[in-house]
Write a protein that holds these residues in place. Structure first.
Motif, PDB file in Angstrom:
ATOM      1  N   ARG A  15     -15.661  47.676   6.529  1.00 25.06           N
ATOM      2  CA  ARG A  15     -16.292  47.090   7.721  1.00 25.06           C
ATOM      3  C   ARG A  15     -16.579  48.146   8.778  1.00 25.06           C
ATOM      4  O   ARG A  15     -15.781  49.045   9.005  1.00 25.06           O
ATOM      5  CB  ARG A  15     -15.349  46.052   8.363  1.00 25.06           C
ATOM      6  N   ILE A  16     -17.738  47.997   9.405  1.00 19.09           N
ATOM      7  CA  ILE A  16     -17.986  48.687  10.674  1.00 19.09           C
ATOM      8  C   ILE A  16     -17.672  47.656  11.741  1.00 19.09           C
ATOM      9  O   ILE A  16     -18.365  46.631  11.842  1.00 19.09           O
ATOM     10  CB  ILE A  16     -19.461  49.151  10.798  1.00 19.09           C
ATOM     11  N   GLU A  17     -16.603  47.848  12.471  1.00 22.43           N
ATOM     12  CA  GLU A  17     -16.202  46.847  13.464  1.00 22.43           C
ATOM     13  C   GLU A  17     -17.256  46.778  14.570  1.00 22.43           C
ATOM     14  O   GLU A  17     -17.797  47.805  14.985  1.00 22.43           O
ATOM     15  CB  GLU A  17     -14.831  47.198  14.061  1.00 22.43           C
ATOM     16  N   PRO A  18     -17.530  45.560  15.054  1.00 22.52           N
ATOM     17  CA  PRO A  18     -18.563  45.422  16.094  1.00 22.52           C
ATOM     18  C   PRO A  18     -18.143  46.113  17.393  1.00 22.52           C
ATOM     19  O   PRO A  18     -17.047  45.874  17.892  1.00 22.52           O
ATOM     20  CB  PRO A  18     -18.673  43.905  16.304  1.00 22.52           C
ATOM     21  N   THR A  19     -18.987  47.000  17.871  1.00 26.10           N
ATOM     22  CA  THR A  19     -18.780  47.640  19.170  1.00 26.10           C
ATOM     23  C   THR A  19     -20.102  47.637  19.906  1.00 26.10           C
ATOM     24  O   THR A  19     -21.157  47.476  19.290  1.00 26.10           O
ATOM     25  CB  THR A  19     -18.317  49.099  19.024  1.00 26.10           C
ATOM     26  N   GLY A  20     -20.038  47.816  21.214  1.00 25.78           N
ATOM     27  CA  GLY A  20     -21.263  47.897  22.006  1.00 25.78           C
ATOM     28  C   GLY A  20     -22.137  46.669  21.838  1.00 25.78           C
ATOM     29  O   GLY A  20     -21.678  45.540  22.003  1.00 25.78           O
ATOM     30  N   LEU A  21     -23.384  46.896  21.446  1.00 28.01           N
ATOM     31  CA  LEU A  21     -24.350  45.803  21.355  1.00 28.01           C
ATOM     32  C   LEU A  21     -24.318  45.080  20.008  1.00 28.01           C
ATOM     33  O   LEU A  21     -25.069  44.137  19.796  1.00 28.01           O
ATOM     34  CB  LEU A  21     -25.769  46.344  21.587  1.00 28.01           C
ATOM     35  N   MET A  22     -23.445  45.525  19.107  1.00 26.78           N
ATOM     36  CA  MET A  22     -23.385  44.877  17.782  1.00 26.78           C
ATOM     37  C   MET A  22     -22.935  43.424  17.919  1.00 26.78           C
ATOM     38  O   MET A  22     -21.939  43.136  18.558  1.00 26.78           O
ATOM     39  CB  MET A  22     -22.415  45.634  16.852  1.00 26.78           C
ATOM     40  N   ARG A  23     -23.685  42.526  17.294  1.00 23.24           N
ATOM     41  CA  ARG A  23     -23.358  41.099  17.361  1.00 23.24           C
ATOM     42  C   ARG A  23     -22.461  40.676  16.210  1.00 23.24           C
ATOM     43  O   ARG A  23     -21.788  39.652  16.277  1.00 23.24           O
ATOM     44  CB  ARG A  23     -24.644  40.263  17.291  1.00 23.24           C
ATOM     45  N   VAL A  24     -22.523  41.402  15.121  1.00 26.44           N
ATOM     46  CA  VAL A  24     -21.748  41.095  13.911  1.00 26.44           C
ATOM     47  C   VAL A  24     -21.230  42.426  13.342  1.00 26.44           C
ATOM     48  O   VAL A  24     -21.721  43.497  13.721  1.00 26.44           O
ATOM     49  CB  VAL A  24     -22.623  40.390  12.842  1.00 26.44           C
ATOM     50  N   PRO A  25     -20.257  42.373  12.439  1.00 24.31           N
ATOM     51  CA  PRO A  25     -19.822  43.632  11.820  1.00 24.31           C
ATOM     52  C   PRO A  25     -20.837  44.139  10.790  1.00 24.31           C
ATOM     53  O   PRO A  25     -21.675  43.370  10.319  1.00 24.31           O
ATOM     54  CB  PRO A  25     -18.515  43.240  11.116  1.00 24.31           C
ATOM     55  N   GLY A  26     -20.745  45.403  10.465  1.00 22.58           N
ATOM     56  CA  GLY A  26     -21.415  45.917   9.276  1.00 22.58           C
ATOM     57  C   GLY A  26     -20.448  45.766   8.121  1.00 22.58           C
ATOM     58  O   GLY A  26     -19.244  46.016   8.280  1.00 22.58           O
ATOM     59  N   ILE A  27     -20.928  45.305   6.971  1.00 23.52           N
ATOM     60  CA  ILE A  27     -20.045  45.124   5.817  1.00 23.52           C
ATOM     61  C   ILE A  27     -20.628  45.878   4.635  1.00 23.52           C
ATOM     62  O   ILE A  27     -21.752  45.587   4.199  1.00 23.52           O
ATOM     63  CB  ILE A  27     -19.858  43.628   5.494  1.00 23.52           C
ATOM     64  N   LEU A  28     -19.881  46.878   4.166  1.00 20.94           N
ATOM     65  CA  LEU A  28     -20.359  47.739   3.092  1.00 20.94           C
ATOM     66  C   LEU A  28     -19.582  47.451   1.816  1.00 20.94           C
ATOM     67  O   LEU A  28     -18.346  47.387   1.851  1.00 20.94           O
ATOM     68  CB  LEU A  28     -20.189  49.221   3.470  1.00 20.94           C
ATOM     69  N   TYR A  29     -20.312  47.296   0.708  1.00 22.17           N
ATOM     70  CA  TYR A  29     -19.673  47.093  -0.593  1.00 22.17           C
ATOM     71  C   TYR A  29     -19.858  48.352  -1.431  1.00 22.17           C
ATOM     72  O   TYR A  29     -20.981  48.670  -1.849  1.00 22.17           O
ATOM     73  CB  TYR A  29     -20.269  45.884  -1.301  1.00 22.17           C
ATOM     74  N   ALA A  30     -18.792  49.074  -1.644  1.00 23.26           N
ATOM     75  CA  ALA A  30     -18.860  50.317  -2.423  1.00 23.26           C
ATOM     76  C   ALA A  30     -17.451  50.833  -2.641  1.00 23.26           C
ATOM     77  O   ALA A  30     -16.532  50.462  -1.900  1.00 23.26           O
ATOM     78  CB  ALA A  30     -19.674  51.366  -1.681  1.00 23.26           C
ATOM     79  N   ASP A  31     -17.280  51.701  -3.656  1.00 19.66           N
ATOM     80  CA  ASP A  31     -15.972  52.342  -3.792  1.00 19.66           C
ATOM     81  C   ASP A  31     -15.930  53.563  -2.858  1.00 19.66           C
ATOM     82  O   ASP A  31     -16.932  53.928  -2.246  1.00 19.66           O
ATOM     83  CB  ASP A  31     -15.662  52.693  -5.247  1.00 19.66           C
ATOM     84  N   GLU A  32     -14.775  54.184  -2.776  1.00 20.93           N
ATOM     85  CA  GLU A  32     -14.614  55.252  -1.777  1.00 20.93           C
ATOM     86  C   GLU A  32     -15.547  56.429  -2.049  1.00 20.93           C
ATOM     87  O   GLU A  32     -16.116  57.010  -1.124  1.00 20.93           O
ATOM     88  CB  GLU A  32     -13.153  55.724  -1.747  1.00 20.93           C
ATOM     89  N   ALA A  33     -15.745  56.744  -3.343  1.00 24.54           N
ATOM     90  CA  ALA A  33     -16.612  57.884  -3.666  1.00 24.54           C
ATOM     91  C   ALA A  33     -18.052  57.609  -3.233  1.00 24.54           C
ATOM     92  O   ALA A  33     -18.744  58.495  -2.712  1.00 24.54           O
ATOM     93  CB  ALA A  33     -16.538  58.176  -5.167  1.00 24.54           C
ATOM     94  N   LEU A  34     -18.510  56.378  -3.451  1.00 27.01           N
ATOM     95  CA  LEU A  34     -19.881  56.038  -3.047  1.00 27.01           C
ATOM     96  C   LEU A  34     -20.015  56.068  -1.524  1.00 27.01           C
ATOM     97  O   LEU A  34     -21.021  56.528  -0.986  1.00 27.01           O
ATOM     98  CB  LEU A  34     -20.283  54.663  -3.600  1.00 27.01           C
ATOM     99  N   ILE A  35     -18.980  55.590  -0.829  1.00 23.89           N
ATOM    100  CA  ILE A  35     -18.997  55.639   0.649  1.00 23.89           C
ATOM    101  C   ILE A  35     -19.105  57.094   1.109  1.00 23.89           C
ATOM    102  O   ILE A  35     -19.919  57.438   1.970  1.00 23.89           O
ATOM    103  CB  ILE A  35     -17.716  54.993   1.236  1.00 23.89           C
ATOM    104  N   ARG A  36     -18.291  57.948   0.510  1.00 19.19           N
ATOM    105  CA  ARG A  36     -18.314  59.370   0.901  1.00 19.19           C
ATOM    106  C   ARG A  36     -19.686  59.990   0.639  1.00 19.19           C
ATOM    107  O   ARG A  36     -20.116  60.900   1.331  1.00 19.19           O
ATOM    108  CB  ARG A  36     -17.235  60.150   0.142  1.00 19.19           C
ATOM    109  N   GLY A  37     -20.376  59.505  -0.385  1.00 20.49           N
ATOM    110  CA  GLY A  37     -21.683  60.053  -0.732  1.00 20.49           C
ATOM    111  C   GLY A  37     -22.814  59.552   0.133  1.00 20.49           C
ATOM    112  O   GLY A  37     -23.914  60.097   0.111  1.00 20.49           O
TER     113      GLY A  37
END
Lengths: 476, 153
Positions: A15-37
């Motif tokens: 998750r990207i937690e909502p901050t500032g003007l974000m109305r909803v979280p960002g939700i990413l589906y991936a394993d750690e290696a894909l996130i790092r890439g």
């Protein structure tokens, strides 16, 4: 992307937690290696999408996501019109309804090996691939109108395709709500000689063999058996879609401003769904979806002609046809309530699970085929929509391997001729008008498609059914 | 910004293609705003082919926009449109830009090029459209101009 910037929910959910003007979280589906890439820009673009008015639940990111324009490629976001929800040309992409279709050939690898070179040459001669290639189809004003209304249904009526194909194309082969009156003269002009063409870049026609089966029951329902051969086509709405995307990106900037929408970046240009620009875009974008559906139906017909000539008596039956750059009105259950939402999928595939009413009867019991294009050397996958995908990301899954490096980096590392020779030694014939294009699309320039689909499966977006390996690639 | 695979330059003006995950970032620079726009359009041709393009035909185009950055996108999209519908590649541009009394800018240009030859030019890919991503038109301290944005390919 540094995983420490994210909240890890489980092995494949971040998750990207909502901050500032974000109305909803960002939700990413991936394993750690894909996130790092993933590029940091994916984080930035996802957080920006989360600020848009009327966004519901989250700004979702598929395992193959990469830096796009406006929305990340591999992004899914749904908007509610009654909450001031928006529609965005950059959230769909310029190649509207770009997608993948796979057709059964009824042949085996042994059959293909006997005629692999003549088949590759015949496909190259018949399939217009690459910039500047033409099919010979030129649409009159009347034909253009009928095509924009009718999609693949129009193509079948014109003799390019078979009526039994239609139930295996999303929307039954014809996107409702298309309004060709919203398609500019320039967009039509750009399409006049581009029907029945593959395009360039990452577009292709491949002859593929079933290499591995992950799910026997679903594979049987899909008609997939070890060593069976399919033809897969990846292309979209050609110049018409590109021009519509271009024009509405421009028109949505003042529309956002007039609606009082504060954009974190101009690249997020959007318009309220219920605004005149929003409605015009819907009418034009749906027309472009029909253009893409018609285009893939015509190319499928060309492939049928070639196979009938090289393998007399052979028939090509459509497994399925998916689109991965769209905005569609769908009903999804949110917090226990059915909601009518405008779901943007940019570089993401719709993936309905078993029992979904929109699936044809023959597939309803098992779920929707989700066709994932890999690189020309590594292979592709057939997945099936999972029931859990509905609550994960509005029944969406990844669309391909996703690039691991830019075109320029690929050009520095590989030479087109060497790539072609290497693949030939591995039994894969590549045909292309451009050696530089081959280098830019070299297999090593892409992420590991196996890793991407495994992450999609672990995240509950879709399940693996079969892995396909290429035998022939006609590169756009 | 030195990580480019293709570039050309002449008399303080030049262009480059810079990395982007799936698409390409075109960049042009020169002594004037017009020169930077001309070079950015040359970069578009560099997206398609490394081969030489001959100035056999000329055509005139124009476009306008509320500010310089949006003008760059309009300009590149105008060139992309002409490439697509005429099936041409361009090797030279003469750009004139004027600011309008009502605000905004108007661009008029002559494009020089030839019909695409699939054998000789061996096109690698096509430019679909210019975007607002990484869009920047700026003047350096030394007075030169640069113009860049991401183009969908």
């Amino acid at each position: 992307m540094d995983p420490s910037r994210l909240t890890r929910v489980d092995e494949t959910t971040w998750r990207i937690e909502p901050t500032g003007l974000m109305r909803v979280p960002g939700i990413l589906y991936a394993d750690e290696a894909l996130i790092r890439g993933m590029d940091d820009k994916v984080y930035e673009q996802t957080a920006n999408v989360a600020t848009l008015p009327g966004i519901v639940q989250g700004a979702f990111v598929m395992p193959d996501a990469h830096w796009g324009y406006g929305f990340p490629i591999g992004g899914v976001a749904a908007f509610a019109p009654e909450e001031g929800g928006v529609i965005s040309a950059g959230g769909v992409g310029f190649d509207i309804s770009c997608g993948v279709r796979s057709m059964h050939t009824g042949l085996t690898v042994a059959d293909i090996r006997k005629a692999q070179v003549p088949l590759a040459d015949a496909l190259l001669a018949r399939i217009p691939a690459g910039l500047g290639s033409q099919s010979g189809i030129s649409l009159s004003r009347h034909d253009m109108e009928a095509m924009l209304h009718g999609g693949a249904v129009w193509a079948v009526k014109e003799g390019w395709g078979e009526s039994k194909d239609l139930e295996r194309i999303e929307e039954g082969g014809r996107m409702a709500g298309a309004d060709p009156g919203c398609v500019s003269a320039r967009a039509r002009q750009r399409q006049r000689r581009e029907m029945g063409t593959l395009g360039s870049g990452n577009h292709y026609l491949e002859v593929q063999a079933v290499e591995e089966i992950f799910d026997d029951r679903v594979a049987t329902a899909f008609g997939l058996a070890p060593d069976a051969v399919l033809v897969t086509i990846h292309c979209g709405s050609r110049g018409l879609g590109h021009q519509i995307g271009t024009e509405f990106l421009r028109d949505m900037l003042p529309a956002a401003s007039a609606a009082g929408i504060r954009l974190p970046d101009r690249e997020l240009a959007c318009a309220p769904i219920d605004s005149p620009v929003g409605q015009r875009y819907l009418g034009a974008m749906r027309s472009a979806i029909n253009c893409a559906l018609a285009n893939r139906e015509i190319l499928g017909h060309f492939a049928r002609e070639v196979f009938a000539a090289v393998f007399p008596g052979s028939t090509l039956d459509l497994l399925f046809d998916v689109s991965h750059n769209t905005c569609k009105v769908e009903t999804h259950v949110v917090d226990g309530q059915p909601r009518r939402l405008f779901v943007h999928r940019k570089g993401a595939t719709r993936a309905f699970g078993p029992g979904h009413a929109d699936l044809p009867e023959a597939l309803r019991r098992v779920g929707q085929p989700v066709l994932i294009g890999g690189s020309m050397g590594t292979g592709s996958h057939v997945l099936v929509g999972a029931g859990s995908g509905e609550e994960r990301a509005f029944s969406s899954a990844c669309h391909g391997a996703g690039r691991a490096m830019s075109r320029h980096a690929a050009l520095r590392r590989w030479q087109g001729r060497a790539v072609i020779d290497d693949l030939r030694r591995r039994g894969i014939l590549v045909r292309s008008a451009s050696l530089r294009g081959v280098a830019e699309e070299a297999p090593g320039a892409y992420k590991d498609v196996d890793q991407v689909v495994l992450a999609a499966e672990r995240a509950g977006l879709a399940r693996r059914v079969a892995r396909l390996r290429p035998l022939i690639c006609i590169k756009g | 910004m030195t990580d480019c695979h293709a570039k050309g330059s002449v008399q303080g003006a030049g262009w480059s293609l810079l990395p982007h995950d799936a698409d390409v970032l075109v960049n042009g620079w020169g002594a004037t705003l017009e020169a930077a726009f001309e070079q950015a359009a040359l970069a578009l041709t560099g997206v398609v082919t490394d081969a030489l393009v001959a100035p056999r035909q000329a055509l005139s185009v124009s476009c306008s926009a509320p500010d310089r950055e949006l003008l760059l996108v309009e300009w590149l999209n105008t060139v992309i449109y002409e490439m697509a519908v005429r099936g041409m590649l361009f090797c030279g541009f003469q750009v004139a830009i004027e600011s309008l009394p009502v605000g905004g800018y108007h661009l008029s240009a002559t494009l020089f090029g030839e019909p695409l030859d699939r054998v000789r030019h061996a096109p690698a890919c096509e430019a679909k459209g210019a975007t607002y991503t990484a869009l920047q038109v700026s003047r350096s301290a030394a007075g030169g101009w640069s113009a860049s944005c991401v183009v969908d390919v």
